[in-house]
Write a protein that holds these residues in place. Structure first.
Motif: not given
Length: 183
Positions: A11-17
């Protein structure tokens, strides 16, 4: 709101669009906005260095981390496509040794946030790729470490059917059981 943020398997790794504004002339988007980043991704982050790499298909870079001066990384692809991966290297974390990954491409403009305390790497899926990333600390070669990209204890599922091209330091990466980790 100009970005959509999705937590990955860690959850700390995030995909940003980002929101992309396009028409027949081309497109425009904000690749970074400190207010959006701090409110939706990670408060209090300061980036100190930008890096740019170019690699050909089949190159795998990683899994890199710095045991001191841990770096958070905001990564994106400006040409081609890669499969990008983060591995939690914090022994005290409930997700220690687990991984999260996502495909990033110049076409989709997605970015990935890898917090400090994680190893990072990617494999190039297109004929070539240009990869840009911001870091929260400087590069200190004396503190750089490398987790073995194919350590069965971590079990990264790389979406490739070929043996990747590796730098000597990446081929000599340590298994999770041998690697120097964070507390």
């Amino acid at each position: 709101m100009s970005i959509q943020v999705t937590p990955l398997a860690l959850s700390e790794v995030k995909l940003i669009e980002p929101k992309v504004f396009g028409d027949p002339r081309g497109y425009f988007f904000e690749s970074f906005n400190v207010r959006e980043f701090e409110s939706q991704v990670q408060p209090g982050v300061q980036f100190v260095q930008d890096n740019h790499s170019r690699s050909v298909k089949g190159v795998l870079r990683g899994m890199h981390y710095q045991i001191e001066h841990a770096q958070g990384k905001l990564v994106r692809v400006v040409e081609g496509a890669v499969f990008d991966v983060a591995v939690d290297m914090r022994r005290s974390s409930p997700t220690f040794g687990k991984w999260a990954g996502a495909q990033l491409s110049a076409d989709d403009h997605k970015q990935m946030w890898i917090p400090p305390g994680f190893a990072h790497g990617f494999v190039v899926l297109s004929d070539e790729a240009q990869f840009l990333y911001k870091t929260t600390d400087y590069w200190y070669p004396e503190f750089e470490r490398c987790l073995l990209w194919n350590d069965p204890a971590v079990g990264i599922v790389w979406p490739i059917d070929f043996e990747p091209a590796l730098a000597a330091k990446d081929a000599a990466g340590k298994s999770l059981s041998e690697a120097e980790c964070y507390a």
